[in-house]
Scaffold this active site. Structure first.
Site, PDB file in Angstrom:
ATOM      1  N   HIS A 285       0.849  -1.197   0.000  1.00  0.00           N
ATOM      2  CA  HIS A 285       0.000   0.000   0.000  1.00  0.00           C
ATOM      3  C   HIS A 285       0.880   1.241   0.000  1.00  0.00           C
ATOM      4  O   HIS A 285       1.938   1.280   0.631  1.00  0.00           O
ATOM      5  CB  HIS A 285      -0.925  -0.006   1.214  1.00  0.00           C
ATOM      6  CG  HIS A 285      -2.008   1.018   1.142  1.00  0.00           C
ATOM      7  ND1 HIS A 285      -1.791   2.355   1.412  1.00  0.00           N
ATOM      8  CD2 HIS A 285      -3.328   0.915   0.808  1.00  0.00           C
ATOM      9  CE1 HIS A 285      -2.921   3.021   1.257  1.00  0.00           C
ATOM     10  NE2 HIS A 285      -3.869   2.177   0.886  1.00  0.00           N
TER      11      HIS A 285
ATOM     12  N   GLU B  34      -3.955   1.818  -7.246  1.00  0.00           N
ATOM     13  CA  GLU B  34      -4.318   2.949  -6.393  1.00  0.00           C
ATOM     14  C   GLU B  34      -3.417   4.132  -6.736  1.00  0.00           C
ATOM     15  O   GLU B  34      -2.318   4.250  -6.197  1.00  0.00           O
ATOM     16  CB  GLU B  34      -4.208   2.574  -4.915  1.00  0.00           C
ATOM     17  CG  GLU B  34      -2.944   1.814  -4.527  1.00  0.00           C
ATOM     18  CD  GLU B  34      -2.536   2.050  -3.078  1.00  0.00           C
ATOM     19  OE1 GLU B  34      -3.380   2.440  -2.270  1.00  0.00           O
ATOM     20  OE2 GLU B  34      -1.344   1.874  -2.780  1.00  0.00           O
TER      21      GLU B  34
END
Length: 249
Positions: free
Chosen positions: A95, A166
C-alpha cells in the site's frame, strides 16, 4: 480465479465499540444477493473481534499488513500464520502509505507478497503512481516496476492473487481517476502479467482504489478490466460502503 471484490481498508480508524457497530451494520445492510466478495480490513488488533462479529458468511476479514517471517524477534510485527489463525483471507501488501511512511521498497513488498501466498491467503498487491510521476509520463514505468518486482519466483506468481491500482494522487484527496484512465492502467497491468503467464492474466482480479465512493463506483466498475474496489474513507460508513458494493451488481 477472477472475481468481483469490494474491500474496505479501515486504516488506523475506530475503537472497539465503533468497529463492532460498523461491521454489524455492514452485515445487516448487505441483505441482498451480493455479486461481489466483500472484505473488511480492520486495524490488526481488532481482527479477532471483527471475525467473531461476522454471522452470515457474507463478509470475510482481511489484514492491512504482514511481516514476511513466520516468527522471530520482530517487535510489533504480525506474521502470516498469525493472521491465518484468525481466518484472514486477504492481506494488503505494498500500500502506498506503507511505501511512503515506512519506506517499504519493492524487494520487501515482494517478500510480503510471497509470504502471504505461501501460507494460503490472498495477497492484494497495491501499485500506483504519484502525481509527479503521472505528470512526467512515468505512470506505466512505475507500475511495471512495482508489478514485476514480485514475479521473480516464477511464471505462476500471479495465480490466486489480487492487484489493486491505487493512484497515489487520488488516495484520500477526493480526486479520482476517470473510469477511462483507470481502465487504461488496469488493461496495462493485465497485459503486463500476460507477458509472464497468459492464463494467469485472464484470471487475475484487478480492483481500483483511490477515493472510491457511491457516486463514482458504478462507472468505475462498469469498465471491462475493473473487477471491484479497494475502499478507504467510505468504508468507515456502513451505508456508503454497502452502496458501493451494490454497484457491482
Amino acid at each position: 480465479m477472477r472475481q468481483k471484490i469490494v474491500a474496505g481498508n479501515w486504516k488506523m480508524n475506530g475503537q472497539i465499540q465503533q468497529v463492532t457497530e460498523l461491521v454489524s451494520q455492514i452485515e445487516e445492510l448487505i441483505g441482498f444477493d451480493c455479486a461481489a466478495q466483500v472484505a473488511v480490513m480492520p486495524p490488526s488488533i481488532y481482527i479477532p473481534k471483527v471475525r467473531d462479529c461476522l454471522r452470515t458468511g457474507k463478509i470475510v476479514v482481511g489484514a492491512q499488513n504482514v511481516y514476511p517471517k513466520d516468527y522471530g524477534a520482530y517487535t510489533g510485527e504480525l506474521s502470516a500464520p498469525m493472521l491465518k489463525d484468525f481466518d484472514c483471507r486477504y492481506v494488503l501488501v505494498g500500500h502506498s502509505e506503507r511505501r511512503q511512511f515506512f519506506h517499504e521498497d519493492e524487494n520487501f513488498v515482494a517478500q510480503k507478497f510471497h509470504h502471504v501466498k505461501d501460507h494460503g491467503m490472498i495477497p492484494v498487491l497495491c501499485v500506483g503512481e504519484t502525481l509527479s510521476e503521472r505528470e512526467n509520463g512515468k505512470t506505466e514505468q512505475v507500475i511495471a516496476q512495482q508489478v514485476l518486482a514480485v514475479s521473480a519466483k516464477g511464471k505462476d506468481c500471479f495465480r490466486d492473487c489480487v492487484v489493486a491500482y491505487e493512484p497515489v494522487w487520488a488516495i484520500g484527496t477526493g480526486k479520482t481517476a476517470t473510469p477511462e484512465q483507470a481502465q487504461k492502467i488496469h488493461q496495462f497491468i493485465r497485459d503486463l502479467v500476460g507477458e509472464i503467464n497468459d492464463s494467469d492474466a485472464k484470471h487475475l482480479t484487478l480492483i481500483y482504489g483511490g477515493s472510491v465512493n457511491e457516486n463514482n463506483a458504478k462507472a468505475l466498475f462498469s469498465m471491462p478490466d475493473i473487477d471491484g474496489g479497494l475502499v478507504g474513507g467510505a468504508s468507515l460508513n456502513a451505508k456508503q460502503f454497502v452502496e458501493i458494493v451494490k454497484c457491482i451488481n
